[in-house]
Design a protein around this motif. Structure first.
Motif, PDB file in Angstrom:
ATOM      1  N   PRO A   9       0.837  -1.160   0.013  1.00  0.00           N
ATOM      2  CA  PRO A   9       0.164  -0.071  -0.227  1.00  0.00           C
ATOM      3  C   PRO A   9       0.771   1.254  -0.041  1.00  0.00           C
ATOM      4  O   PRO A   9       2.112   1.287   0.350  1.00  0.00           O
ATOM      5  CB  PRO A   9      -0.937  -0.218   1.311  1.00  0.00           C
ATOM      6  CG  PRO A   9       0.085  -0.961   2.069  1.00  0.00           C
ATOM      7  CD  PRO A   9       0.730  -1.907   1.370  1.00  0.00           C
ATOM      8  N   PRO A  10       0.286   2.578  -0.114  1.00  0.00           N
ATOM      9  CA  PRO A  10       1.048   3.656  -0.002  1.00  0.00           C
ATOM     10  C   PRO A  10       1.622   3.828   1.161  1.00  0.00           C
ATOM     11  O   PRO A  10       0.970   3.633   2.360  1.00  0.00           O
ATOM     12  CB  PRO A  10       0.113   4.843  -0.353  1.00  0.00           C
ATOM     13  CG  PRO A  10      -1.321   4.036  -1.059  1.00  0.00           C
ATOM     14  CD  PRO A  10      -1.140   2.636  -0.627  1.00  0.00           C
ATOM     15  N   GLY A  11       2.923   4.043   1.294  1.00  0.00           N
ATOM     16  CA  GLY A  11       3.641   4.277   2.421  1.00  0.00           C
ATOM     17  C   GLY A  11       4.287   3.128   2.987  1.00  0.00           C
ATOM     18  O   GLY A  11       4.987   3.001   4.099  1.00  0.00           O
ATOM     19  N   ALA A  12       4.145   2.002   2.444  1.00  0.00           N
ATOM     20  CA  ALA A  12       4.687   0.675   2.746  1.00  0.00           C
ATOM     21  C   ALA A  12       6.375   0.612   2.631  1.00  0.00           C
ATOM     22  O   ALA A  12       6.932  -0.369   3.365  1.00  0.00           O
ATOM     23  CB  ALA A  12       4.187  -0.337   2.047  1.00  0.00           C
ATOM     24  N   GLY A  13       6.841   1.364   1.729  1.00  0.00           N
ATOM     25  CA  GLY A  13       8.368   1.483   1.797  1.00  0.00           C
ATOM     26  C   GLY A  13       8.743   1.030   0.475  1.00  0.00           C
ATOM     27  O   GLY A  13       9.857   0.825   0.302  1.00  0.00           O
ATOM     28  N   LYS A  14       8.016   1.126  -0.489  1.00  0.00           N
ATOM     29  CA  LYS A  14       8.130   0.448  -1.859  1.00  0.00           C
ATOM     30  C   LYS A  14       9.359   1.248  -2.627  1.00  0.00           C
ATOM     31  O   LYS A  14      10.445   0.449  -3.151  1.00  0.00           O
ATOM     32  CB  LYS A  14       7.087   0.279  -2.864  1.00  0.00           C
ATOM     33  CG  LYS A  14       6.070  -0.467  -2.391  1.00  0.00           C
ATOM     34  CD  LYS A  14       4.858  -0.765  -3.024  1.00  0.00           C
ATOM     35  CE  LYS A  14       4.323   0.585  -3.556  1.00  0.00           C
ATOM     36  NZ  LYS A  14       3.436   1.069  -2.577  1.00  0.00           N
ATOM     37  N   GLY A  15       9.148   2.504  -2.403  1.00  0.00           N
ATOM     38  CA  GLY A  15      10.055   3.264  -3.093  1.00  0.00           C
ATOM     39  C   GLY A  15      11.513   3.456  -2.451  1.00  0.00           C
ATOM     40  O   GLY A  15      12.594   3.128  -3.243  1.00  0.00           O
ATOM     41  N   THR A  16      11.560   3.281  -1.275  1.00  0.00           N
ATOM     42  CA  THR A  16      12.960   3.436  -0.375  1.00  0.00           C
ATOM     43  C   THR A  16      13.666   1.912  -0.895  1.00  0.00           C
ATOM     44  O   THR A  16      14.683   1.937  -1.079  1.00  0.00           O
ATOM     45  CB  THR A  16      12.370   3.534   1.164  1.00  0.00           C
ATOM     46  OG1 THR A  16      11.958   4.715   1.569  1.00  0.00           O
ATOM     47  CG2 THR A  16      13.682   3.166   1.891  1.00  0.00           C
ATOM     48  N   ASP A 117       0.524  -2.348   8.538  1.00  0.00           N
ATOM     49  CA  ASP A 117      -1.047  -2.166   8.853  1.00  0.00           C
ATOM     50  C   ASP A 117      -1.456  -0.689   8.618  1.00  0.00           C
ATOM     51  O   ASP A 117      -0.364   0.325   8.343  1.00  0.00           O
ATOM     52  CB  ASP A 117      -1.203  -2.531  10.391  1.00  0.00           C
ATOM     53  CG  ASP A 117      -0.165  -1.454  11.222  1.00  0.00           C
ATOM     54  OD1 ASP A 117      -0.660  -0.333  11.303  1.00  0.00           O
ATOM     55  OD2 ASP A 117       0.563  -1.969  11.879  1.00  0.00           O
ATOM     56  N   GLN A 118      -2.624  -0.248   8.592  1.00  0.00           N
ATOM     57  CA  GLN A 118      -3.004   0.953   8.270  1.00  0.00           C
ATOM     58  C   GLN A 118      -2.713   2.062   9.124  1.00  0.00           C
ATOM     59  O   GLN A 118      -2.505   3.383   8.526  1.00  0.00           O
ATOM     60  CB  GLN A 118      -4.688   0.993   7.884  1.00  0.00           C
ATOM     61  CG  GLN A 118      -5.297   0.066   6.793  1.00  0.00           C
ATOM     62  CD  GLN A 118      -6.608   0.204   6.430  1.00  0.00           C
ATOM     63  OE1 GLN A 118      -7.059   1.256   6.348  1.00  0.00           O
ATOM     64  NE2 GLN A 118      -7.250  -1.055   6.249  1.00  0.00           N
ATOM     65  N   GLU A 147      -7.660   2.794   1.127  1.00  0.00           N
ATOM     66  CA  GLU A 147      -8.673   2.002   1.175  1.00  0.00           C
ATOM     67  C   GLU A 147      -8.819   1.332  -0.156  1.00  0.00           C
ATOM     68  O   GLU A 147      -9.161   0.049  -0.125  1.00  0.00           O
ATOM     69  CB  GLU A 147      -9.849   2.873   1.421  1.00  0.00           C
ATOM     70  CG  GLU A 147     -10.059   3.393   2.883  1.00  0.00           C
ATOM     71  CD  GLU A 147     -11.134   4.473   2.995  1.00  0.00           C
ATOM     72  OE1 GLU A 147     -11.954   4.758   2.154  1.00  0.00           O
ATOM     73  OE2 GLU A 147     -11.102   4.944   4.148  1.00  0.00           O
ATOM     74  N   GLU A 148      -8.323   2.059  -1.167  1.00  0.00           N
ATOM     75  CA  GLU A 148      -8.483   1.219  -2.573  1.00  0.00           C
ATOM     76  C   GLU A 148      -7.449   0.039  -2.380  1.00  0.00           C
ATOM     77  O   GLU A 148      -7.975  -1.072  -2.947  1.00  0.00           O
ATOM     78  CB  GLU A 148      -7.913   2.271  -3.488  1.00  0.00           C
ATOM     79  CG  GLU A 148      -7.900   1.863  -5.122  1.00  0.00           C
ATOM     80  CD  GLU A 148      -9.425   1.935  -5.608  1.00  0.00           C
ATOM     81  OE1 GLU A 148      -9.486   1.566  -6.717  1.00  0.00           O
ATOM     82  OE2 GLU A 148     -10.174   2.871  -5.060  1.00  0.00           O
ATOM     83  N   TYR A 149      -6.268   0.116  -2.000  1.00  0.00           N
ATOM     84  CA  TYR A 149      -5.648  -0.824  -1.785  1.00  0.00           C
ATOM     85  C   TYR A 149      -6.094  -2.109  -1.014  1.00  0.00           C
ATOM     86  O   TYR A 149      -6.180  -3.119  -1.708  1.00  0.00           O
ATOM     87  CB  TYR A 149      -4.012  -0.365  -1.212  1.00  0.00           C
ATOM     88  CG  TYR A 149      -3.228  -1.697  -0.946  1.00  0.00           C
ATOM     89  CD1 TYR A 149      -2.274  -2.120  -2.016  1.00  0.00           C
ATOM     90  CD2 TYR A 149      -3.202  -2.345   0.391  1.00  0.00           C
ATOM     91  CE1 TYR A 149      -1.470  -3.040  -1.938  1.00  0.00           C
ATOM     92  CE2 TYR A 149      -2.339  -3.578   0.311  1.00  0.00           C
ATOM     93  CZ  TYR A 149      -1.592  -3.904  -0.743  1.00  0.00           C
ATOM     94  OH  TYR A 149      -0.969  -5.032  -0.420  1.00  0.00           O
TER      95      TYR A 149
END
Length: 189
Positions: A9-16, A117-118, A147-149
């Motif tokens: 989800p957004p903010g999970a750390g994928k970019g990092t 988690d959210q 929420e979309e995720y």
């Protein structure tokens, strides 16, 4: 060729984590979010369409996303592999990606899902918004994306699980600890 989908989800750390994986394995990072932001910044026709959709918290239609992704992959014919970040978001996108890669004589090696988690996501995104000022990190928009995720996008995971390509990693912890777990998965290929 090593091809990975980094899922979360957004903010999970994928970019990092993508940055660290790129450096270690010399892979090319393709983030649909980055592609969308680039088109928006350059005010291309696609960027204007994407901007309107994102402003409403909606997903960009599969056809636009797939065409843009294929164009990006085709720019690097000699790549060692790719990290797909933020794509696929739907099963039709996953199928289209598989078909496209098959035409190129390759496939997805693994899908790595960062579980967060959210509540943690909200904290991370609030911090990221302060630091980067990304317009897509505004509280109301980010809540809609989270929420979309959890209501739609996450349903892509069983598609890859059926292919025995899915690994889930706890996305809460130190950046280095999570990176070590990611490398353990990548090193299997």
């Amino acid at each position: 060729m090593l091809n990975f989908v980094l899922f979360g989800p957004p903010g999970a750390g994928k970019g990092t984590q993508s940055e660290k994986l790129i450096e270690k394995y010399q892979l090319i990072h393709i983030s649909t979010g980055d592609l969308f932001r680039s088109h928006i910044k350059n005010q291309t026709a696609l960027g204007q369409k994407v901007s309107a959709l994102i402003a409403e918290g909606q997903l960009v239609p599969d056809g636009i996303t797939i065409d843009m992704l294929e164009e990006e992959v085709n720019k690097s014919p000699n790549a060692k592999g790719f990290i797909f970040d933020g794509f696929p978001r739907t099963i039709p996108q996953a199928i289209a990606l598989d078909e496209f890669l098959e035409q190129k004589g390759t496939s997805i090696s693994a899908v790595i899902a960062l579980d967060v988690d959210q509540e943690e996501l909200k904290k991370r995104v609030a911090q990221r918004q302060k630091e980067s000022g990304r317009v897509d990190d505004q509280a109301d928009k980010i809540q809609k994306r989270i929420e979309e995720y959890f209501t739609k996008i996450i349903h892509v995971l069983p598609y890859y699980e059926e292919q025995n390509k899915l690994t889930k990693i706890n996305g809460i912890g130190s950046i280095e600890g999570i990176f070590d777990e990611l490398c353990a998965v990548v090193d299997q290929y």
